[in-house]
Write an enzyme that holds these catalytic residues in place. Structure first.
Site, short mmCIF file in Angstrom:
data_model
loop_
_atom_site.label_atom_id
_atom_site.label_comp_id
_atom_site.label_asym_id
_atom_site.label_seq_id
_atom_site.Cartn_x
_atom_site.Cartn_y
_atom_site.Cartn_z
CE LYS A 97 36.22 51.40 25.68
NZ LYS A 97 36.88 51.29 26.98
N GLY A 158 37.60 46.74 35.38
CA GLY A 158 38.24 47.01 36.67
C GLY A 158 38.40 45.80 37.57
CB ALA A 184 36.82 45.43 30.40
CB THR A 207 41.89 48.96 36.52
OG1 THR A 207 40.71 49.62 36.09
CG2 THR A 207 41.90 48.88 38.03
#
Lengths: 257, 368
Positions: A97, A158, A184, A207
């Site tokens: 990644k 996040g 994300a 997250t």
């Protein structure tokens, strides 16, 4: 459900996961197993190969998981290429990644450096999954240099704010010849379902799982949401309309002719 | 050339102070309810008017920290390389006029320190010295860093301010972060507390983070020494500095520490800051800046540290020795200040785990 294939590898789960922010290695393992995830990303900077008691790696040593090392922490293409080589050696995988975020505040990826690094890493034999902003042109450029997928963001990492970049994601999904993984910003199972319904090939969550009060339970919720979203996409949903349509007022005259 | 000095000169100490003390409960409420806070909101959050909101601030600070940093606490430890110092600082154990025995670690001594510190499990280390440019200058640092580098994933420095070209020489050797505390932003008071030595140059010190930013350092650590001046005003200037740096050197990460003056050689700090006020300040920083690393050292007591873990702190030291060579041999007579929390790193790590946090020993790599 159709399995997802990236670079010739088949994945039954379209839920990819991260490994940061969990309160313990054991809890991370429990959550990731419960999620059904088969591809988990791990930061090169967090793992300690010299230390037998590393807090992450022993918990990922399971047949369900394929490791996806990431280059988190690097600020340019040169550093990313170096980190990728270290990761390949350390974790014995050429999957990567690619994330280059010179901005430590919002961790937004640098498109220029990412494209440069991707081109070089593909030449070096890496299977590159680049983390990028939701930029359709950049995604096509990355596809052209040979990345195995593209990973545009839904919203800042996040942030748990969902698919704020939706209009661009739709274009990316429409145009892409490689799998699109939304990475994300996905904070709730409903966001994940929405991404799959739109036609995204997979999502990556970290997250939202790690900081939940019950990471195992929410991982199951994400698993179900991803499956639901994908099944809905495959089943082809009816178009949403604002008013009931009773007849064909525009073409009814043809019947009378 | 960019310089914080230009920003600094536009802000008068007395006006800033008056502005902080005139903030009202309504200002605090506005700050708490906003999505993103600016410097005026920070003033409100550190003002006396915010005192009744402490529980609410702590809750918000905790939530924001959890969201950004997750359930993790980063561990690091200082390694004092030297207590030689040509500066007189009225509050410091290493001050030139303090008749203590001086020492700078040799290669052999550093080796022993590395061994002990590694045995505690540390992978992030902070190198600390006084200011003695002839004996502990760039050449010494270069040698020491090369020796220490292979043993740690992440090295930071808290040494005398250097020139930009000196930073450019040291950073590629493997220095991740540099900490430089302004001590106080009150210029006259600064001169009173630093009457002699290179450190007496207020502007050179104030300009240090700019030199670091230009040199491309990964992380800059800021702070004021709490106890020298009105902590609210000093903290505002620190936040102003942070805000300027973040916008100017946007590729750099920032951390803030809250060193409260510890008594040394029977001297007491001029200004007192209560535990409640320290919690208020920590929470105010977090609410103001969600991405900032916040560090708490062994200056603080066991009980305070146990409870502050959950309120916004991201980085913790433990088992620290503030004397050069202190890990391998007990040399208390050489220390900079007495630490308060004397637990071992493992004891502190267990306490952190017991609160549901993962203890992070490594979050960087030699290869990066």
């Amino acid at each position: 459900m159709k399995p997802l294939v990236i670079a010739g590898k088949k994945f039954n789960s379209r839920l990819f996961t991260g490994t940061g922010k969990f309160s313990s290695g054991k809890l991370m393992q429990d959550a990731l197993l419960a999620s059904g995830s088969e591809l988990v990303t791990v930061a090169l900077k967090r793992i300690d190969l010299k230390n037998q008691e590393d807090e992450i790696l022993p918990y990922l040593n399971h047949s369900q998981f394929n490791l996806l090392p990431n280059t988190s922490g690097v600020r340019n293409a040169k550093e990313a290429i170096f980190a990728a080589q270290l990761a390949r050696e350390a974790l014995e995988t050429n999957w990567l990644k690619l994330e280059i975020h010179p901005d430590p505040k919002y961790l937004l990826p640098d498109p220029i450096e990412t494209l440069k690094a991707a081109e070089e890493l593909v030449k070096q034999g890496f299977i590159v999954l680049p983390y990028v902003n939701a930029d359709p042109v950049l995604c096509k450029r990355l596809e052209e240099v040979g990345t195995a997928a593209v990973m545009p963001l839904g919203s800042p990492i996040g942030s748990n704010s969902g698919l704020q970049t939706k209009a661009m994601l739709e274009i990316i999904i429409e145009q892409s010849k490689v799998p699109v993984v939304i990475d994300a910003g996905i904070g709730a199972p409903s966001h994940a379902a929405e991404a799959l319904e739109m036609g995204a090939d997979a999502v990556l969550i970290n997250t939202a799982m790690a900081v939940s009060a019950d990471p195992v339970k929410i991982s199951i919720a994400f698993k179900m949401a991803v499956e639901a979203g994908r099944m809905a996409f495959e089943a082809k949903m009816g178009k949403s309309v604002k008013e009931a349509v009773a007849s064909s007022p525009l073409t009814a005259f043809l019947d009378e002719l | 050339m960019n310089s914080f000095l230009n920003v600094f000169e536009q802000n008068s100490w007395e006006e800033v102070k008056a502005s902080i003390y005139s903030k009202t409960e309504a200002d605090v409420r506005i700050a708490l309810n906003k999505k993103k806070r600016d410097l005026e909101d920070f003033k409100a959050l550190i003002s006396p008017s915010a005192a009744p909101f402490l529980e609410e601030m702590a809750k918000l600070s905790r939530e924001l920290t959890l969201k950004r940093f997750g359930n993790t606490i980063q561990m690091f430890v200082p390694m004092y390389l030297s207590n030689e110092c040509q500066n007189i600082c009225t509050y410091c154990g290493f001050s030139l006029d303090n008749p203590m025995r001086r020492t700078t670690l040799t290669e052999k001594q550093i080796e022993k320190e590395i061994e002990v510190v590694k045995s505690y499990g540390y992978d992030h280390i902070l190198l600390v010295t006084g200011e003695a440019n002839k004996t502990v200058g760039v050449d010494y640092f270069e040698k020491a860093i090369k020796q220490i580098r292979p043993h740690f994933a992440n090295i930071s420095m808290e040494v005398q301010p250097l020139d930009q070209d000196e930073y450019e020489k040291l950073l590629p050797l493997g220095i991740h972060g540099v900490l430089v505390y302004q001590e106080t932003y009150h210029e006259d008071n600064y001169k009173f507390h630093h009457p002699k030595g290179k450190k007496s140059n207020f502007e050179y010190r104030l300009d240090t983070p700019d030199r670091l930013g230009r040199a491309g350092v990964h992380k800059i650590g800021l702070g004021v020494l709490i106890g020298l001046e009105d902590w609210r005003t000093d903290s505002f200037f620190n936040a102003l500095h942070l805000d300027y740096l973040e916008k100017t050197y946007w590729k750099t990460k920032y951390s803030v520490s809250f060193p409260r003056l510890r008594p040394y050689a029977d001297k007491e700090p001029k200004v007192d800051m209560s535990d409640r006020e320290l919690v208020q300040l920590i929470c105010a920083y977090r609410i103001f800046n969600e991405e900032l690393e916040l560090t708490i050292s062994t200056r603080e007591s066991e009980k305070f540290r146990n409870n502050i873990i959950k309120l916004g702190i991201t980085t913790v030291s433990a088992g620290s020795k503030t004397d050069p060579g202190g890990y391998a041999s007990n040399t208390d007579a050489l220390e900079q200040f007495e630490i308060s929390d004397e637990r071992t790193p493992q004891e502190v790590a267990s306490m952190i785990k017991g609160q549901g946090y993962e203890v992070v020993w490594k979050d960087w790599d030699q290869g990066l």
